[in-house]
Design a protein around this motif. Structure first.
Motif, PDB file in Angstrom:
ATOM      1  N   ASN A 112       0.838  -1.050  -0.056  1.00 52.21           N
ATOM      2  CA  ASN A 112      -0.290   0.074  -0.146  1.00 52.21           C
ATOM      3  C   ASN A 112       0.823   1.371   0.004  1.00 52.21           C
ATOM      4  OD1 ASN A 112       1.274   0.549   2.654  1.00 52.21           O
ATOM      5  ND2 ASN A 112      -1.508  -0.655   3.568  1.00 52.21           N
ATOM      6  N   ASP A 113      -0.027   2.358   0.327  1.00 51.32           N
ATOM      7  CA  ASP A 113       0.770   4.023  -0.024  1.00 51.32           C
ATOM      8  C   ASP A 113       1.196   4.374   1.432  1.00 51.32           C
ATOM      9  OD1 ASP A 113       1.699   6.154   0.786  1.00 51.32           O
ATOM     10  OD2 ASP A 113      -0.431   6.803  -0.838  1.00 51.32           O
ATOM     11  N   MET A 114       2.827   3.808   1.953  1.00 56.05           N
ATOM     12  CA  MET A 114       2.942   4.214   3.486  1.00 56.05           C
ATOM     13  C   MET A 114       2.920   5.381   3.774  1.00 56.05           C
ATOM     14  SD  MET A 114       3.039   0.909   4.793  1.00 56.05           S
ATOM     15  CE  MET A 114       3.285  -0.754   4.802  1.00 56.05           C
TER      16      MET A 114
ATOM     17  N   ILE B 195      -1.075 -11.171  -1.763  1.00 56.90           N
ATOM     18  CA  ILE B 195      -0.582 -10.012  -1.267  1.00 56.90           C
ATOM     19  C   ILE B 195      -2.119  -9.007  -0.703  1.00 56.90           C
ATOM     20  CG2 ILE B 195      -0.441  -8.078  -2.817  1.00 56.90           C
ATOM     21  CD1 ILE B 195       1.881  -9.405  -4.064  1.00 56.90           C
ATOM     22  N   ALA B 196      -2.796  -8.289  -0.237  1.00 63.98           N
ATOM     23  CA  ALA B 196      -3.789  -8.254   0.471  1.00 63.98           C
ATOM     24  C   ALA B 196      -3.963  -6.741   0.140  1.00 63.98           C
ATOM     25  CB  ALA B 196      -3.458  -8.308   1.678  1.00 63.98           C
ATOM     26  N   ASP B 197      -4.606  -6.297   0.525  1.00 64.16           N
ATOM     27  CA  ASP B 197      -4.855  -4.705   0.972  1.00 64.16           C
ATOM     28  C   ASP B 197      -4.447  -3.551  -0.840  1.00 64.16           C
ATOM     29  OD1 ASP B 197      -4.797  -1.379   2.221  1.00 64.16           O
ATOM     30  OD2 ASP B 197      -3.522  -1.758   2.969  1.00 64.16           O
ATOM     31  N   VAL B 198      -3.638  -2.949  -0.855  1.00 61.28           N
ATOM     32  CA  VAL B 198      -3.898  -2.317  -2.398  1.00 61.28           C
ATOM     33  C   VAL B 198      -4.382  -1.299  -2.621  1.00 61.28           C
ATOM     34  CG1 VAL B 198      -2.889  -2.554  -4.886  1.00 61.28           C
ATOM     35  CG2 VAL B 198      -2.330  -4.228  -2.887  1.00 61.28           C
ATOM     36  N   PRO B 199      -4.333  -0.264  -1.708  1.00 63.85           N
ATOM     37  CA  PRO B 199      -4.966   0.906  -2.112  1.00 63.85           C
ATOM     38  C   PRO B 199      -4.326   1.821  -3.762  1.00 63.85           C
ATOM     39  CG  PRO B 199      -3.689   1.763  -0.253  1.00 63.85           C
ATOM     40  CD  PRO B 199      -3.664   0.094  -1.025  1.00 63.85           C
ATOM     41  N   THR B 200      -5.166   2.324  -3.914  1.00 61.46           N
ATOM     42  CA  THR B 200      -4.939   3.007  -5.801  1.00 61.46           C
ATOM     43  C   THR B 200      -5.190   1.759  -6.949  1.00 61.46           C
ATOM     44  OG1 THR B 200      -3.207   4.453  -4.569  1.00 61.46           O
ATOM     45  CG2 THR B 200      -3.216   4.776  -7.074  1.00 61.46           C
TER      46      THR B 200
ATOM     47  N   TYR C 202      -2.208   8.586   0.902  1.00 64.51           N
ATOM     48  CA  TYR C 202      -3.546   7.253   1.210  1.00 64.51           C
ATOM     49  C   TYR C 202      -2.505   6.140   2.160  1.00 64.51           C
ATOM     50  CZ  TYR C 202      -5.624   7.935  -3.207  1.00 64.51           C
ATOM     51  OH  TYR C 202      -6.134   8.844  -4.637  1.00 64.51           O
ATOM     52  N   ALA C 203      -1.862   7.284   3.378  1.00 65.72           N
ATOM     53  CA  ALA C 203      -1.077   6.278   4.259  1.00 65.72           C
ATOM     54  C   ALA C 203      -1.927   6.588   5.566  1.00 65.72           C
ATOM     55  CB  ALA C 203       0.159   7.356   4.609  1.00 65.72           C
ATOM     56  N   ASP C 204      -2.861   7.596   6.066  1.00 64.01           N
ATOM     57  CA  ASP C 204      -4.269   7.267   6.732  1.00 64.01           C
ATOM     58  C   ASP C 204      -4.470   6.430   6.854  1.00 64.01           C
ATOM     59  OD1 ASP C 204      -2.224   9.297   8.501  1.00 64.01           O
ATOM     60  OD2 ASP C 204      -3.683  11.660   8.045  1.00 64.01           O
ATOM     61  N   LEU C 205      -5.406   6.082   5.999  1.00 64.66           N
ATOM     62  CA  LEU C 205      -6.654   5.490   5.397  1.00 64.66           C
ATOM     63  C   LEU C 205      -6.352   3.699   5.413  1.00 64.66           C
ATOM     64  CD1 LEU C 205      -7.282   4.524   2.397  1.00 64.66           C
ATOM     65  CD2 LEU C 205      -7.562   7.095   2.342  1.00 64.66           C
ATOM     66  N   ALA C 206      -4.990   3.492   5.057  1.00 64.24           N
ATOM     67  CA  ALA C 206      -4.228   2.100   4.970  1.00 64.24           C
ATOM     68  C   ALA C 206      -2.733   2.314   5.526  1.00 64.24           C
ATOM     69  CB  ALA C 206      -3.888   1.852   3.125  1.00 64.24           C
ATOM     70  N   GLY C 207      -1.893   2.419   5.138  1.00 62.83           N
ATOM     71  CA  GLY C 207      -0.654   2.441   5.276  1.00 62.83           C
ATOM     72  C   GLY C 207       0.397   1.392   6.525  1.00 62.83           C
TER      73      GLY C 207
ATOM     74  N   ILE D 243      -8.054  -8.490  -2.107  1.00 63.69           N
ATOM     75  CA  ILE D 243      -8.123  -6.957  -2.923  1.00 63.69           C
ATOM     76  C   ILE D 243      -8.839  -6.544  -1.096  1.00 63.69           C
ATOM     77  CG2 ILE D 243      -9.016  -5.035  -4.085  1.00 63.69           C
ATOM     78  CD1 ILE D 243      -8.795  -7.211  -6.391  1.00 63.69           C
ATOM     79  N   SER D 244      -8.502  -5.742  -0.333  1.00 58.21           N
ATOM     80  CA  SER D 244      -9.249  -5.673   0.673  1.00 58.21           C
ATOM     81  C   SER D 244      -9.127  -3.810   0.515  1.00 58.21           C
ATOM     82  CB  SER D 244      -9.131  -5.861   1.766  1.00 58.21           C
ATOM     83  OG  SER D 244      -7.258  -5.490   2.045  1.00 58.21           O
ATOM     84  N   GLY D 245      -8.128  -3.434  -0.354  1.00 57.03           N
ATOM     85  CA  GLY D 245      -8.389  -2.039  -0.912  1.00 57.03           C
ATOM     86  C   GLY D 245      -8.872  -1.528  -2.347  1.00 57.03           C
ATOM     87  N   ALA D 246      -8.661  -1.648  -2.507  1.00 57.95           N
ATOM     88  CA  ALA D 246      -8.761  -0.892  -3.870  1.00 57.95           C
ATOM     89  C   ALA D 246     -10.174  -0.872  -4.380  1.00 57.95           C
ATOM     90  CB  ALA D 246      -8.425  -1.867  -5.238  1.00 57.95           C
ATOM     91  N   ALA D 247     -11.153   0.171  -5.247  1.00 56.00           N
ATOM     92  CA  ALA D 247     -12.548   0.126  -5.310  1.00 56.00           C
ATOM     93  C   ALA D 247     -13.025   0.200  -6.487  1.00 56.00           C
ATOM     94  CB  ALA D 247     -12.448   2.077  -4.391  1.00 56.00           C
TER      95      ALA D 247
END
Length: 403
Positions: free
Chosen positions: A36-38, A100-105, A42-47, A125-129
């Motif tokens: 994700n974005d560390m 692999i999990a999360d991955v916003p953007t 998007y660090a606050d919502l994921a990171g 895919i728990s992040g990308a919308a």
């Protein structure tokens, strides 16, 4: 003598069984990568919070599943598809990452999806919308548990149009997610008799929304749809308040908002905003208990993305524990066969990989309504999962048999 030989054979078979079971676990470790974005928008919502959520999921199993250790690794994709793709290849080819999990953007997630589809690795895919990740771009090895662009647009947009804000102008982040969110919201607006007067697209992680907001104000639209996320949403709302858009009667509509955004804005700026969420830390006793444990370790309440990463990793590990293998096809099949527990609720994972569960439409409280820290939302209505998420027929996943 025959009896002794039988006992010896039985003993030898018993000695082989643990090794045989372990052999089903590839390299003897279940390794999950949180990508994700560390340190960006998007660090606050994921990171780092998503990394902690995944670690808490592994701890639910004592950091072991089906007789082997569970390891959580992480990396920063910098919101760049090429960087995300490079990390994914290294993880899969060299570091033996199983999932692999999360991955916003969403643009990064699409790049990752293409690689793991070919490599036959699990993508949680728990992040990308972007709804296309379980639609036209679906993979037999992917599960999409994040609230997607279709679900997020339906509840909020429909409610705002029905309240009388029937003319819209969009501020849209110029990448896959923003384009999809604007398109999905436009469908809902027009379906309920509204009109879209125009829109502008802005680069990701911009600091100056002045020119965009002036065009939005000049449009005369009753609602300004913010098809962006993270710091872009926070900055655009703060500057819109400064420029007097809300005082002139125009309504700001955050199409994807996180509790981290509301916390950063403060209730004085954010009250009255409506948003659709699949998770809120105070939504039920189970969510509250887990969120308070998360808060003790992280200092903040979890966003829905961080909570969804936890729930998804737990479901993945349960599937491995049941199947006694980390084989991707077997595990994904098990994840689809069993209901997924989502704190005090549960939902099902369809053939296309889409996790379907109920969502809620919330309104952000006025400061006078908030009774304790992080008491930010009040429920407007529940949106049934079957209404919120596009049907498999509409999604267009090529893996789904035509019926």
């Amino acid at each position: 003598m025959r009896q002794l030989r039988s006992l010896a054979l039985a003993a030898s078979l018993l000695g082989v069984l643990p090794a045989a079971a372990t052999a089903q676990m590839s390299d003897g470790v279940v390794r999950i990568g949180i990508l994700n974005d560390m340190n960006g928008p998007y660090a606050d919502l994921a990171g780092p919070g998503s990394v902690l959520a995944a670690q808490m999921a592994a701890e639910e199993f004592g950091n072991r599943v089906a007789g082997v250790p569970v390891e959580i690794v992480s990396a920063n994709h910098q919101n760049k598809p090429d960087v995300g793709a490079e990390i994914t290849r290294r993880w899969v080819d060299q570091d033996k990452v199983d999932a692999i999990a999360d991955v916003p953007t969403s643009s990064v997630a699409l790049a990752v999806q293409n690689i793991v589809r070919d490599k036959q690795k699990v993508f949680l895919i728990s992040g990308a919308a972007a709804a296309s990740l379980s639609g036209k771009d679906c993979s037999p090895f992917s599960i999409q548990t994040s609230d997607d662009t279709n679900a997020l647009s339906i509840g909020t947009t429909r409610a705002v149009v029905k309240s009388g804000a029937d003319s819209w102008f969009f501020l849209t982040a110029d990448y896959v997610f923003g384009h999809a969110m604007e398109a999905e919201s436009t469908k809902v607006i027009k379906a309920h008799g509204g009109t879209v007067l125009g829109g502008v697209r802005h680069p990701q992680n911009t600091a100056d929304f002045a020119s965009y907001l002036l065009r939005a104000k000049g449009s005369g639209a009753k609602a300004i749809g913010l098809a962006n996320a993270g710091n872009d949403t926070i900055t655009s709302i703060k500057q819109a308040v400064e420029f007097g858009l809300t005082q002139s009667g125009q309504r700001l509509v955050g199409l994807i908002l996180f509790i981290s955004d509301i916390h950063a804005l403060g209730l004085q700026n954010a009250h009255g905003l409506m948003l659709t969420e699949g998770f809120y830390w105070d939504m039920d006793p189970v969510a509250r208990e887990w969120s308070q444990r998360f808060h003790k370790r992280f200092g903040k309440m979890p966003t829905r993305q961080q909570a969804t990463t936890y729930a998804t990793v737990v479901h993945y590990l349960r599937a491995i524990d049941h199947a006694k293998t980390d084989d991707s096809r077997t595990v994904v099949a098990r994840m689809k066969a069993a209901p997924m527990k989502y704190f005090g609720h549960e939902g099902r994972i369809r053939e296309d990989g889409r996790f379907v569960h109920d969502l809620k439409l919330y309104e952000v409280k006025h400061p006078s309504e908030s009774k304790y820290p992080w008491d930010y939302y009040k429920t407007v209505t529940t949106i049934p999962g079957e209404e919120a998420f596009a049907s498999m027929a509409d999604g267009g996943c090529p893996l789904v048999a035509k019926r």
